[in-house]
Design an enzyme around this catalytic site. Sequence first.
Site, PDB file in Angstrom:
ATOM      1  N   ARG A  73      -2.619  -0.821  -8.955  1.00 17.52           N
ATOM      2  CA  ARG A  73      -3.886  -1.023  -7.200  1.00 17.52           C
ATOM      3  C   ARG A  73      -5.351  -1.300  -7.319  1.00 17.52           C
ATOM      4  NH1 ARG A  73      -4.417   4.439  -6.507  1.00 17.52           N
ATOM      5  NH2 ARG A  73      -6.905   4.248  -6.882  1.00 17.52           N
ATOM      6  N   TYR A 125      -7.876 -14.400  16.808  1.00 19.16           N
ATOM      7  CA  TYR A 125      -6.266 -13.493  16.901  1.00 19.16           C
ATOM      8  C   TYR A 125      -6.732 -12.718  18.089  1.00 19.16           C
ATOM      9  CZ  TYR A 125      -2.611 -11.693  13.903  1.00 19.16           C
ATOM     10  OH  TYR A 125      -2.131 -10.527  13.782  1.00 19.16           O
TER      11      TYR A 125
END
Length: 381
Positions: free
Chosen positions: A46, A98
């Site tokens: 991660r 968007y």
Amino acid sequence: MKFGTKAIHAGIEPDPSTGAIMTPIFQTSTYVQKSPGDHQGYEYSRTHNPTRTALQNNLAALENGKFGLCYSSGLGAIDAIIKLLNPGDEVISTNDLYGGSYRIFTKVFERYGIKFHFISMEHPQDIEKYITSRTKLIWAETPTNPMMNIIDIEEIGKVAKKHQLLFAVDNTFATPFLQNPLDLGADMVMHSVTKYLGGHSDVVMGAIVLNDAQLADQLAFIQNACGATPGPQDCFLVLRGIKTLHLRMERHCYNGREIAHFLLEHPKVDKVYWPGFESHPNHEIAKKQMRDFGGMISFTIKGDSVDDAKKVLENLHYFSLAESLGGVESLCGHPASMTHASIPKEEREKVGLLDSLIRLSVGIEDVEDLKADLEAALAKV
């Protein structure tokens, strides 16, 4: 390096263990340590993964930046940027943007006390009237989605610097092949890597590129702490896609120009939105800050009938009706019910996003086939 060489070589080295020319997919979650803290730069995937590191370095080079960070989606990247702020802070955003960006701003972050002003940025000097002591960030898209408005990055960068504000640019439509916002005064560049950078409609990913080391450290902390990180397989696919970015974008631009002029001359088409037209309100700005005008086009049909728009969309063949954009295949969409459905109708119509608007992502097929496809579909109206 010139851009085409960067796309293939920047930030990428042969694998030292085997000499493999392609960055391996390091499909691992963790890394063995000799003793606590004694490792080879990787502890947990991660936080860092070698495949992701190569991609982040490559993207940074393409945008002429020093630091690149990849996220599990474009919205994951936007999420990280807004998490730099505190409750009570304010953001000035493009009003034509968007739908997912609008949704995360208004439905998620407004709940945590961050205020957003959605304004036209056609005239950069107009921004200053919205700046207060609480303003911390200017957010811009250019070209905008889906109206293809052009925003002067350099001029807004001057406003941001004057008032000591962060300035982020969503560069998804242009890509670093056509436009480099960091060179024009932006502090951060965001990409939906899902689109042109990946280029093959097989990955969902986001990225941020920047030059400021302290800001990069803050974003890396958020990236690791909040966990919106991409897997190594996706990073590998994007590294592969980027190797042909310059070639694909050249064809997207050529086909986009041909389709834009075809639509402009078609008797059933009303308005065509594409920054390459000299009649575009900010065409000169587009010429100044872009190297070409891209493959994204929006248009309306005479009579402004939603039913007519649906007939066109239902009868296209090579233009596939689907969410997303930027792949090698041509796509068509109905922003009002698809990508921008989360924006209220009255807000959409303020920027000209009518219910009959059709957005095209022009692919790299033979352009004569694409013209014939549009001709056949428009004949159904």
